[in-house]
Design an enzyme around this catalytic site. Structure first.
Site, PDB file in Angstrom:
ATOM      1  CE  LYS A  27       0.711   1.160   4.341  1.00 43.60           C
ATOM      2  NZ  LYS A  27       1.595   2.546   4.473  1.00 43.60           N
ATOM      3  N   PRO A  36       9.638  -4.083  -1.582  1.00 42.64           N
ATOM      4  CG  PRO A  36      10.392  -1.849  -2.160  1.00 42.64           C
ATOM      5  CD  PRO A  36       9.153  -2.792  -2.638  1.00 42.64           C
ATOM      6  CB  ALA A  61      12.168  -2.172   6.720  1.00 41.70           C
ATOM      7  CG  LEU A  68       6.731   0.746   0.156  1.00 45.05           C
ATOM      8  CD1 LEU A  68       7.300  -0.026  -1.662  1.00 45.05           C
ATOM      9  CD2 LEU A  68       5.415   1.790  -0.375  1.00 45.05           C
ATOM     10  CB  ALA A  69       1.401  -1.723   4.489  1.00 44.77           C
ATOM     11  N   GLY A  70       4.825  -3.889   3.901  1.00 41.47           N
ATOM     12  CA  GLY A  70       5.420  -5.384   2.993  1.00 41.47           C
ATOM     13  C   GLY A  70       4.998  -6.593   4.454  1.00 41.47           C
ATOM     14  N   GLY A  71       5.730  -6.498   5.027  1.00 43.43           N
ATOM     15  CA  GLY A  71       4.851  -6.911   6.176  1.00 43.43           C
ATOM     16  C   GLY A  71       4.039  -6.824   6.962  1.00 43.43           C
ATOM     17  CB  SER A  72       1.069  -4.954   7.801  1.00 46.01           C
ATOM     18  OG  SER A  72       1.610  -3.148   8.150  1.00 46.01           O
ATOM     19  CG  ASP A 128       0.142  -0.690   7.899  1.00 51.92           C
ATOM     20  OD1 ASP A 128       0.004  -1.472   9.155  1.00 51.92           O
ATOM     21  OD2 ASP A 128       0.908   0.514   7.626  1.00 51.92           O
TER      22      ASP A 128
HETATM   23  O1  C5P Z   1       1.701  -0.356  14.673  1.00 55.21           O
HETATM   24  P1  C5P Z   1       2.531  -0.630  13.845  1.00 55.21           P
HETATM   25  O2  C5P Z   1       2.820  -2.103  14.098  1.00 55.21           O
HETATM   26  O3  C5P Z   1       2.718  -0.177  12.449  1.00 55.21           O
HETATM   27  O4  C5P Z   1       3.290   0.405  14.750  1.00 55.21           O
HETATM   28  C1  C5P Z   1       5.146   1.257  14.908  1.00 55.21           C
HETATM   29  C2  C5P Z   1       4.917   2.004  15.951  1.00 55.21           C
HETATM   30  O5  C5P Z   1       4.638   3.304  14.896  1.00 55.21           O
HETATM   31  C3  C5P Z   1       4.470   2.364  17.076  1.00 55.21           C
HETATM   32  O6  C5P Z   1       5.466   1.511  17.504  1.00 55.21           O
HETATM   33  C4  C5P Z   1       4.317   3.603  17.013  1.00 55.21           C
HETATM   34  O7  C5P Z   1       5.703   4.170  17.488  1.00 55.21           O
HETATM   35  C5  C5P Z   1       4.718   4.780  15.477  1.00 55.21           C
HETATM   36  N1  C5P Z   1       2.757   4.602  15.786  1.00 55.21           N
HETATM   37  C6  C5P Z   1       1.575   5.658  15.921  1.00 55.21           C
HETATM   38  N2  C5P Z   1       0.738   5.767  16.019  1.00 55.21           N
HETATM   39  C7  C5P Z   1       0.349   5.478  14.778  1.00 55.21           C
HETATM   40  C8  C5P Z   1       1.182   3.747  14.081  1.00 55.21           C
HETATM   41  C9  C5P Z   1       1.603   3.986  14.476  1.00 55.21           C
HETATM   42  O8  C5P Z   1       2.643   6.506  17.214  1.00 55.21           O
HETATM   43  N3  C5P Z   1      -1.058   5.307  14.491  1.00 55.21           N
END
Ligand code: C5P
Length: 323
Positions: free
Chosen positions: A11, A99, A101, A104-108, A141
Site C-alpha cells: 500500500k 521492498p 522496511a 509500503l506495509a509489506g510485512g503487515s 495497518d
Molecule cells: O502499529 P505498528 O506496529 O505498525 O506501529 C509501529 C510504530 O509506529 C508504533 O510502535 C508507534 O511507535 C508508531 N505508530 C504511532 N501511531 C500510529 C501508528 C504507528 O505512533 N497510529
C-alpha cells in the site's frame, strides 16, 4: 489441511495527517490508504505438529517470532486451538517482491495473508470484520491490508472507511536499497518537534477526522472512482504526509529523490508512510515509464531501485489452493 498461496499487495498513503496523541501511546491519524499492484506471495501449508515456521530468503526479513506472519499464525493458534491441533503445525513461505522496511506495509500484508490463509485452511468462515479485528492486534495497518483497495482510516489506522476503488492511476516507486527508516523513530521525532500542534481534546480530534473525511482529496478520489478523470491533475496539492516533516530533513537523499520525482511527475510525488520509499503518480503506464527513465538518468545510483505499477482494488487474494 489444504495449502493456500495468497497475494499480499503493498500500500501507499496518499494522505497521512497526524492528528494527536492517544492514551495507548500511539498517534491518532487520518490517512488515506491505497493498495498497489506490487505484491508478495505467501504460501501457507501444514507443518510439523504444534510448530509454526516462517521461511523468507529476502535480506532483512526475520525468520523468527518477530515476523508479523509468524505472529499472525501464533495469534490464530491461540484463538483457535482446536483447529491448530487438528490441522497440525503451520509452515509459511514468503516470496518477497515488496521492498522491506519501506513504508509500503509489506510485512503487515504478509501478516494479513496468514490470517486469511489460515481462516481458509482451517475452514473457520470468519467474516472480513472478524479478520480485521484480529489484524488490529498485529499492527495499525494490518486491518487495511486484509481488504485492500482505497480507504480512509482513522484511530491508529485500524478504523476503516472504505472508499470507492480508484483504478487507471499508475505510479513510479523508488527506494534506496540500503536505506531504512524506523517507524517508531519517525513518530517519536514528530511528537518531539510538532507535538504542540496536536489536537488535544477528543472533540478537536473528531473535528480533524471529519475535515479529512469530507476534504478535497476524498472528494477527488470519489469522482475519479466514477471515471471522471478531470480530477487527476488536481491531486498534486492534495497529497499530504506529515512524516515528511521529520524524515526528509534527517535524510537529504530521500528529500532529493522526492524533489526530483515531484519535478518530473505532473501529478506529483510524495514519501509513503514513514518512508523511505517515494512514489510519483502518473496518468498512464507510458508516462510512468518516462518518469522512471528520466529519474534513473538523473540519479544513476545502483543503490536506487525503481518499480512501475498501478493502483489496485485488491486486498489479500488466494491465487492457488492444493490438498
Ligand atoms: O502499529 P505498528 O506496529 O505498525 O506501529 C509501529 C510504530 O509506529 C508504533 O510502535 C508507534 O511507535 C508508531 N505508530 C504511532 N501511531 C500510529 C501508528 C504507528 O505512533 N497510529
Amino acid at each position: 489441511m489444504k495449502s493456500y498461496s495468497l497475494r499480499s499487495p503493498a500500500k501507499i498513503n496518499l494522505y497521512l495527517e497526524i492528528v494527536g496523541d492517544r492514551p495507548d501511546g500511539f498517534h491518532e491519524l487520518a490517512t488515506v490508504f491505497q493498495s498497489i499492484d506490487l505484491a508478495d506471495l505467501v504460501h501457507v501449508r501444514s507443518g510439523m505438529q504444534g510448530v509454526i515456521q516462517v521461511e523468507c530468503a529476502a535480506e532483512g526479513v526475520p525468520n523468527d517470532a518477530s515476523n508479523l506472519a509468524y505472529r499472525a499464525a501464533a495469534l490464530m493458534s491461540e484463538r483457535f486451538p482446536e483447529a491448530f491441533a487438528k490441522c497440525g503445525g503451520v509452515s509459511i513461505e514468503i516470496e518477497k517482491r515488496i521492498p522491506v522496511a519501506a513504508g509500503l506495509a509489506g510485512g503487515s500484508g504478509n501478516g494479513a495473508a496468514v490470517l486469511v490463509g489460515l481462516d481458509l485452511a482451517w475452514g473457520l468462515g470468519l467474516t472480513q470484520g472478524e479478520l480485521q479485528e484480529l489484524a488490529a492486534e498485529l499492527g495499525s495497518d494490518v486491518p487495511f491490508c486484509v481488504g485492500g483497495g482505497t480507504a480512509l482510516a482513522t484511530g491508529r489506522g485500524e478504523v476503516l472507511d472504505p472508499l470507492a476503488g480508484v483504478d487507471q492511476v499508475w505510479l513510479v516507486l523508488a527506494k534506496y536499497r540500503s536505506l531504512g527508516v524506523s517507524t517508531p523513530w519517525a513518530y517519536q521525532t514528530y511528537r518531539a518537534q510538532f507535538g504542540a500542534e496536536y489536537a488535544r481534546t477528543p472533540e478537536a480530534q473528531a473535528a480533524r477526522h471529519t475535515a479529512a473525511k469530507s476534504g478535497p482529496l476524498v472528494r477527488s478520489l470519489q469522482s475519479l472512482a466514477t471515471g471522471d478523470r478531470a480530477g487527476l491533475s488536481g491531486l498534486r496539492p492534495l497529497l499530504r504526509n506529515d512524516l515528511e516533516r521529520v524524515v526528509l530533513p534527517a535524510h537529504p537523499q530521500i528529500a532529493q529523490l522526492r524533489d526530483l520525482l515531484d519535478r518530473l511527475a505532473p501529478l506529483g510525488a510524495m514519501m509513503s508512510g514513514s518512508g523511505p520509499s517515494v512514489f510519483a503518480l502518473a496518468e498512464s503506464a507510458s508516462q510512468a515509464q518516462e518518469i522512471q527513465a528520466a529519474a534513473r538518468s538523473a540519479l544513476p545510483d545502483p543503490d536506487l531501485e525503481f518499480w512501475v505499477t498501478q493502483f489496485s482494488a485488491a486486498g489479500i487474494r488466494p491465487v492457488n489452493q492444493s490438498v
